[in-house]
Write a protein that holds these residues in place. Structure first.
Motif, PDB file in Angstrom:
ATOM      1  N   THR A  83       5.351   5.011 -12.728  1.00  0.00           N
ATOM      2  CA  THR A  83       5.860   4.022 -13.679  1.00  0.00           C
ATOM      3  C   THR A  83       6.253   2.747 -12.932  1.00  0.00           C
ATOM      4  OG1 THR A  83       8.171   4.705 -13.456  1.00  0.00           O
ATOM      5  CG2 THR A  83       6.805   5.927 -15.040  1.00  0.00           C
ATOM      6  N   PRO A  84       6.504   1.670 -13.672  1.00  0.00           N
ATOM      7  CA  PRO A  84       6.971   0.430 -13.031  1.00  0.00           C
ATOM      8  C   PRO A  84       8.300   0.629 -12.305  1.00  0.00           C
ATOM      9  CG  PRO A  84       6.156  -0.034 -15.229  1.00  0.00           C
ATOM     10  CD  PRO A  84       6.205   1.465 -15.104  1.00  0.00           C
ATOM     11  N   GLU A  85       9.062   1.646 -12.728  1.00  0.00           N
ATOM     12  CA  GLU A  85      10.361   1.896 -12.111  1.00  0.00           C
ATOM     13  C   GLU A  85      10.231   2.684 -10.801  1.00  0.00           C
ATOM     14  OE1 GLU A  85      10.664   0.544 -15.936  1.00  0.00           O
ATOM     15  OE2 GLU A  85       9.755   2.492 -15.432  1.00  0.00           O
ATOM     16  N   ASN A  86       9.419   3.757 -10.818  1.00  0.00           N
ATOM     17  CA  ASN A  86       9.346   4.581  -9.608  1.00  0.00           C
ATOM     18  C   ASN A  86       8.232   4.168  -8.647  1.00  0.00           C
ATOM     19  OD1 ASN A  86       6.914   5.652 -10.586  1.00  0.00           O
ATOM     20  ND2 ASN A  86       7.844   7.544 -11.321  1.00  0.00           N
ATOM     21  N   CYS A  87       7.309   3.290  -9.127  1.00  0.00           N
ATOM     22  CA  CYS A  87       6.219   2.840  -8.247  1.00  0.00           C
ATOM     23  C   CYS A  87       5.715   1.454  -8.677  1.00  0.00           C
ATOM     24  CB  CYS A  87       5.070   3.840  -8.282  1.00  0.00           C
ATOM     25  SG  CYS A  87       3.876   3.629  -6.949  1.00  0.00           S
ATOM     26  N   PRO A  88       6.554   0.434  -8.507  1.00  0.00           N
ATOM     27  CA  PRO A  88       6.195  -0.914  -8.968  1.00  0.00           C
ATOM     28  C   PRO A  88       4.984  -1.516  -8.265  1.00  0.00           C
ATOM     29  CG  PRO A  88       8.156  -0.975  -7.591  1.00  0.00           C
ATOM     30  CD  PRO A  88       7.882   0.462  -7.882  1.00  0.00           C
ATOM     31  N   ASN A  93       0.476  -1.462 -12.206  1.00  0.00           N
ATOM     32  CA  ASN A  93       1.555  -2.416 -12.504  1.00  0.00           C
ATOM     33  C   ASN A  93       1.264  -3.799 -11.928  1.00  0.00           C
ATOM     34  OD1 ASN A  93       3.156  -0.334 -13.730  1.00  0.00           O
ATOM     35  ND2 ASN A  93       3.624   0.405 -11.664  1.00  0.00           N
ATOM     36  N   ARG A 198       9.522   4.187  -0.414  1.00  0.00           N
ATOM     37  CA  ARG A 198       9.339   3.423  -1.652  1.00  0.00           C
ATOM     38  C   ARG A 198       8.260   3.997  -2.569  1.00  0.00           C
ATOM     39  NH1 ARG A 198       6.547   0.762   2.343  1.00  0.00           N
ATOM     40  NH2 ARG A 198       4.411   0.112   1.850  1.00  0.00           N
TER      41      ARG A 198
END
Length: 211
Positions: A83-88, A93, A198
Motif C-alpha cells: 500500500t502507499p502506507e507500507n510501501c510508498p 504508487n 523501508r
C-alpha cells in the motif's frame, strides 16, 4: 377470347426487374466492401511494424508513462498487500513528479507500443561505468503472454550494451518466484537477497553478464 398464356403483366415484370437490380446492387456492394476490407488489412499489415514498437519517452510523456507504470504493477501490489502506507516507493504508487525526477537523474524510459496503444514499460538506470539497472519493467495485465516483457527487456539490455555496461542488474520481490524464474530463463542469475527497513518484503538481486 384472350389467351391465358401470354406475357405477365408489366407490373410483375417491373417488380421482378427491381428485385434483380437490388440483388445485383447488393452483391456489388458486398464485393466492394470485401475489397475495401482487404485493402485495409493489407495496409494494417504493412504498418504493423511502425505501429508496434518500443520507443523512448521524455518528460512530455511523463503523465502517460506514470499511468502505465501504476497499471502494470497494481496487481503485484494487491498480491503482496503493498500500500502507499507500507510501501510508498513501489511502482504501483508512482507519481508524475517521481517519473520526471527519475528522468532528470538520467533514467531512460521506454514504452512498448502495440498497434498505437501502450502495452508496457521499462526503465534503464546507469549505476556506474560497468553496471546498469533495469527498473519499472512491466506489462499491462491485459497485454501479457505476448512476448512484450521480453521485448522490453531486450531493449534495455541493448541500450546497456551501447552505454558500455558489463552487467545488467534487476531487483525484484524475493517471494515472486514466477518472476524470478522469468528473469533466470533470460540469462539472469540471482546473486543475493537482502532486507530493507523501508520495505515490507525481501529483495532479490539478479545479474546478467554482457561480456
Amino acid at each position: 377470347m384472350q389467351s391465358l398464356v401470354h406475357t405477365r403483366p408489366a407490373a410483375v415484370l417491373n417488380l421482378r426487374g427491381a428485385r434483380s437490380f437490388k440483388q445485383g446492387a447488393l452483391l456489388f456492394f458486398i464485393v466492394k466492401l470485401a475489397l475495401i476490407q482487404t485493402t485495409i488489412d493489407q495496409r494494417n499489415d504493412s504498418m504493423r511494424i511502425k505501429r508496434s514498437d518500443v520507443k523512448k519517452v521524455d518528460a512530455e510523456d511523463a503523465s502517460l508513462l506514470n499511468f502505465v507504470i501504476r497499471q502494470c504493477f497494481a496487481d503485484v501490489a494487491k498480491r503482496f498487500e503493498l500500500t502507499p502506507e507500507n510501501c510508498p516507493t513501489h511502482p504501483s504508487n508512482s507519481t508524475i513528479e517521481k517519473v520526471k525526477e527519475q528522468m532528470a537523474e538520467g533514467v531512460a524510459f521506454f514504452l512498448k507500443i502495440d498497434r498505437g496503444i501502450p502495452a508496457g514499460c521499462v526503465g534503464l538506470e546507469k549505476a556506474d561505468e560497468d553496471t546498469c539497472y533495469v527498473v519499472r519493467l512491466g506489462v499491462l495485465p491485459g497485454r501479457r503472454k505476448r512476448g512484450f516483457g521480453e521485448e522490453l527487456l531486450e531493449k534495455a539490455v541493448s541500450e546497456a550494451r551501447e552505454m558500455g555496461a558489463k552487467t545488467v542488474s534487476a531487483a525484484i520481490i524475493d517471494q515472486d518466484v514466477e518472476l524470478k524464474k522469468w528473469y533466470e530463463k533470460r540469462g539472469f542469475a540471482e546473486t543475493e537477497t537482502r532486507d530493507f527497513d523501508r520495505l515490507p518484503f525481501r529483495v532479490a538481486f539478479l545479474i546478467m553478464s554482457l561480456q
